[in-house]
Design a protein around this motif. Structure first.
Motif, PDB file in Angstrom:
ATOM      1  N   MET A   1       0.825  -1.214   0.000  1.00  0.00           N
ATOM      2  CA  MET A   1       0.000   0.000   0.000  1.00  0.00           C
ATOM      3  C   MET A   1       0.857   1.261   0.000  1.00  0.00           C
ATOM      4  N   GLY A   2       1.883   1.308   0.851  1.00  0.00           N
ATOM      5  CA  GLY A   2       2.751   2.492   0.924  1.00  0.00           C
ATOM      6  C   GLY A   2       3.319   2.816  -0.452  1.00  0.00           C
ATOM      7  N   GLN A   3       3.748   1.792  -1.173  1.00  0.00           N
ATOM      8  CA  GLN A   3       4.357   2.020  -2.494  1.00  0.00           C
ATOM      9  C   GLN A   3       3.318   2.470  -3.526  1.00  0.00           C
TER      10      GLN A   3
ATOM     11  N   SER B   1       0.563  -0.068   7.894  1.00  0.00           N
ATOM     12  CA  SER B   1       1.673  -0.888   8.395  1.00  0.00           C
ATOM     13  C   SER B   1       1.157  -2.274   8.803  1.00  0.00           C
ATOM     14  N   THR B   2       1.261  -2.601  10.073  1.00  0.00           N
ATOM     15  CA  THR B   2       0.862  -3.932  10.543  1.00  0.00           C
ATOM     16  C   THR B   2      -0.094  -3.776  11.733  1.00  0.00           C
ATOM     17  N   PRO B   3      -0.929  -4.800  11.990  1.00  0.00           N
ATOM     18  CA  PRO B   3      -1.847  -4.713  13.129  1.00  0.00           C
ATOM     19  C   PRO B   3      -1.101  -4.464  14.448  1.00  0.00           C
TER      20      PRO B   3
ATOM     21  N   SER C   1      -5.016   6.631   8.522  1.00  0.00           N
ATOM     22  CA  SER C   1      -4.588   5.237   8.694  1.00  0.00           C
ATOM     23  C   SER C   1      -5.581   4.283   8.046  1.00  0.00           C
ATOM     24  N   GLY C   2      -5.019   3.241   7.413  1.00  0.00           N
ATOM     25  CA  GLY C   2      -5.870   2.195   6.835  1.00  0.00           C
ATOM     26  C   GLY C   2      -5.499   0.816   7.331  1.00  0.00           C
ATOM     27  N   THR C   3      -4.547   0.752   8.276  1.00  0.00           N
ATOM     28  CA  THR C   3      -4.128  -0.562   8.780  1.00  0.00           C
ATOM     29  C   THR C   3      -5.298  -1.240   9.475  1.00  0.00           C
ATOM     30  N   THR C   4      -5.465  -2.520   9.211  1.00  0.00           N
ATOM     31  CA  THR C   4      -6.571  -3.255   9.835  1.00  0.00           C
ATOM     32  C   THR C   4      -6.033  -4.112  10.996  1.00  0.00           C
TER      33      THR C   4
ATOM     34  N   ALA D   1     -10.098   4.568   7.952  1.00  0.00           N
ATOM     35  CA  ALA D   1     -11.100   3.852   7.141  1.00  0.00           C
ATOM     36  C   ALA D   1     -10.659   2.403   7.019  1.00  0.00           C
ATOM     37  N   SER D   2     -11.583   1.487   7.260  1.00  0.00           N
ATOM     38  CA  SER D   2     -11.254   0.066   7.066  1.00  0.00           C
ATOM     39  C   SER D   2     -11.106  -0.220   5.588  1.00  0.00           C
ATOM     40  N   ASN D   3     -11.624   0.683   4.747  1.00  0.00           N
ATOM     41  CA  ASN D   3     -11.488   0.507   3.295  1.00  0.00           C
ATOM     42  C   ASN D   3     -11.587   1.885   2.647  1.00  0.00           C
TER      43      ASN D   3
HETATM   44  N1  LIG Z   1      -8.026   0.457   4.597  1.00  0.00           N
HETATM   45  C1  LIG Z   1      -7.776   0.031   3.350  1.00  0.00           C
HETATM   46  O1  LIG Z   1      -8.391   0.496   2.365  1.00  0.00           O
HETATM   47  C2  LIG Z   1      -6.731  -1.026   3.149  1.00  0.00           C
HETATM   48  C3  LIG Z   1      -6.386  -1.470   1.856  1.00  0.00           C
HETATM   49  C4  LIG Z   1      -5.351  -2.405   1.717  1.00  0.00           C
HETATM   50  C5  LIG Z   1      -4.677  -2.843   2.839  1.00  0.00           C
HETATM   51  N2  LIG Z   1      -5.040  -2.415   4.083  1.00  0.00           N
HETATM   52  C6  LIG Z   1      -4.322  -2.792   5.292  1.00  0.00           C
HETATM   53  O2  LIG Z   1      -3.128  -2.007   5.352  1.00  0.00           O
HETATM   54  C7  LIG Z   1      -2.105  -2.717   6.024  1.00  0.00           C
HETATM   55  C8  LIG Z   1      -0.851  -2.766   5.154  1.00  0.00           C
HETATM   56  O3  LIG Z   1      -1.141  -3.460   3.949  1.00  0.00           O
HETATM   57  P1  LIG Z   1       0.003  -3.766   2.876  1.00  0.00           P
HETATM   58  O4  LIG Z   1      -0.669  -4.591   1.839  1.00  0.00           O
HETATM   59  O5  LIG Z   1       0.729  -2.529   2.478  1.00  0.00           O
HETATM   60  O6  LIG Z   1       0.983  -4.689   3.777  1.00  0.00           O
HETATM   61  P2  LIG Z   1       2.531  -5.001   3.540  1.00  0.00           P
HETATM   62  O7  LIG Z   1       2.844  -5.033   2.085  1.00  0.00           O
HETATM   63  O8  LIG Z   1       2.830  -6.217   4.363  1.00  0.00           O
HETATM   64  O9  LIG Z   1       3.294  -3.729   4.165  1.00  0.00           O
HETATM   65  C9  LIG Z   1       3.400  -3.480   5.552  1.00  0.00           C
HETATM   66  C10 LIG Z   1       4.486  -2.443   5.763  1.00  0.00           C
HETATM   67  O10 LIG Z   1       4.570  -2.118   7.151  1.00  0.00           O
HETATM   68  C11 LIG Z   1       5.947  -2.120   7.513  1.00  0.00           C
HETATM   69  N3  LIG Z   1       6.152  -2.277   8.935  1.00  0.00           N
HETATM   70  C12 LIG Z   1       6.369  -3.400   9.679  1.00  0.00           C
HETATM   71  N4  LIG Z   1       6.541  -3.060  10.977  1.00  0.00           N
HETATM   72  C13 LIG Z   1       6.440  -1.717  11.041  1.00  0.00           C
HETATM   73  C14 LIG Z   1       6.546  -0.778  12.095  1.00  0.00           C
HETATM   74  N5  LIG Z   1       6.782  -1.143  13.375  1.00  0.00           N
HETATM   75  N6  LIG Z   1       6.377   0.539  11.808  1.00  0.00           N
HETATM   76  C15 LIG Z   1       6.146   0.961  10.541  1.00  0.00           C
HETATM   77  N7  LIG Z   1       6.051   0.102   9.498  1.00  0.00           N
HETATM   78  C16 LIG Z   1       6.193  -1.205   9.746  1.00  0.00           C
HETATM   79  C17 LIG Z   1       6.523  -3.257   6.681  1.00  0.00           C
HETATM   80  O11 LIG Z   1       7.939  -3.183   6.663  1.00  0.00           O
HETATM   81  P3  LIG Z   1       8.815  -4.461   6.111  1.00  0.00           P
HETATM   82  O12 LIG Z   1       8.420  -4.647   4.674  1.00  0.00           O
HETATM   83  O13 LIG Z   1      10.218  -4.002   6.309  1.00  0.00           O
HETATM   84  O14 LIG Z   1       8.416  -5.617   6.988  1.00  0.00           O
HETATM   85  C18 LIG Z   1       5.877  -2.929   5.337  1.00  0.00           C
HETATM   86  O15 LIG Z   1       6.579  -1.870   4.720  1.00  0.00           O
HETATM   87  C19 LIG Z   1      -2.719  -4.089   6.370  1.00  0.00           C
HETATM   88  O16 LIG Z   1      -3.244  -4.025   7.686  1.00  0.00           O
HETATM   89  C20 LIG Z   1      -3.854  -4.233   5.369  1.00  0.00           C
HETATM   90  O17 LIG Z   1      -4.902  -5.084   5.824  1.00  0.00           O
HETATM   91  C21 LIG Z   1      -6.043  -1.522   4.234  1.00  0.00           C
END
Ligand SMILES: NC(=O)c1ccc[n+]([C@@H]2O[C@H](COP(=O)([O-])OP(=O)(O)OC[C@H]3O[C@@H](n4cnc5c(N)ncnc54)[C@H](OP(=O)(O)O)[C@@H]3O)[C@@H](O)[C@H]2O)c1
Length: 240
Positions: free
Chosen positions: A11-13, A53-55, A74-77, A100-102
């Motif tokens: 997501m960040g990217q 990020s992470t839960p 924030s969108g982290t779930t 937002a959860s989404n």
């Molecule tokens: N609300 C929405 O619309 C929506 C949509 C999509 C996803 N999400 C949620 O968003 C979250 C991230 O999704 P994603 O697909 O991007 O996951 P992801 O690809 O696994 O990315 C998670 C990122 O968090 C980093 N991280 C780990 N520990 C951290 C810390 N202590 N502080 C800061 N960053 C940390 C990871 O670093 P490393 O790579 O170095 O481990 C990685 O860069 C999940 O909870 C997902 O369910 C929400």
């Protein structure tokens, strides 16, 4: 706008890519590999932080941004049991927070359709209801944040459902709202609300074809939040 990215995974990217194309600047990108850079001195250069990020880390990440006086989207779930604490912290610091959860615009319209449908179905007790969510196997939390939002919105409007559960209920028409969580690869994120009776079924489904919709919504939310104070959600951003 200067944006700090807290969490630089999928997501960040995706957010970085779109934010640069909209003319924004990324001031920092935090992942587990550079956590030492995540401090108030660095993030206060940002007009807004976007946290995916992470839960386990979301609560502390959001709190750090709010303590530094930076508005946070924030969108982290998977951490929402502590959201009220964050809302209180935000208000006590006179800060700005949007969760937002989404973030997809389509899902937020889907949320509104789900609420209206539950209101209509409240008096038709012959229909049972469940929620089904399908995601890829790398998804860490279960049920999805979106499925929990759908379930809570149904429970608030349908008197015959009191709690949600991920265990299949023993009998039809249980007081528990079943969330069926399916993990498989590949799988576009899919959410379905099903009302079923002996006579007919009513089903509404949202399918996400890419991450772009989430990234777009998160940036819209960040642009909305940068000059605000208080606690907000996507309904505020989309005015629905
Ligand atoms: N609300 C929405 O619309 C929506 C949509 C999509 C996803 N999400 C949620 O968003 C979250 C991230 O999704 P994603 O697909 O991007 O996951 P992801 O690809 O696994 O990315 C998670 C990122 O968090 C980093 N991280 C780990 N520990 C951290 C810390 N202590 N502080 C800061 N960053 C940390 C990871 O670093 P490393 O790579 O170095 O481990 C990685 O860069 C999940 O909870 C997902 O369910 C929400």
């Amino acid at each position: 706008m200067n944006i700090a990215l807290i969490g630089y995974g999928k997501m960040g990217q995706a957010i970085e890519d779109l934010a640069l194309r909209r003319g924004h600047t990324i001031t920092c990108k935090i992942s587990s590999k550079n956590l030492q850079e995540f401090n108030p001195r660095v993030i206060q250069w940002a007009d807004v932080a976007i946290e995916f990020s992470t839960p386990e880390s979301a609560f502390a990440n959001i709190a750090t941004c709010l303590e530094a006086g930076v508005p946070v989207v924030s969108g982290t779930t998977g951490w929402l049991q502590r959201k009220e604490e964050i809302d209180r912290l935000c208000l006590s610091k006179n800060g700005a927070f949007l969760y937002a959860s989404n973030f997809s615009i389509g899902v937020n319209i889907f949320f509104e359709i789900n609420k209206r449908l539950a209101e209509l179905m409240n008096k038709y007790e012959v229909y049972d209801v469940d929620v089904c969510e399908i995601h890829h196997t790398a998804k860490l939390d279960k049920p999805s944040g979106t499925a929990i939002s759908l379930a809570n919105d149904i429970i608030q409007r349908l008197e015959r459902k009191k709690v949600w559960t991920i265990s299949p209920p023993a009998d039809n028409n249980s007081r528990s709202l079943y969330i069926d969580c399916i993990r498989k690869d590949p799988a576009p994120g899919t959410h379905t609300v099903r009302y079923t009776s002996e006579i007919d079924d009513i089903t509404i489904t949202h399918t996400a074809h890419s991450r772009l919709g989430f990234a777009k919504g998160a940036i819209l939310a960040a642009e909305y939040l940068a000059d605000k104070k208080g606690v907000f959600d996507m309904k505020d951003v989309l005015a629905i």
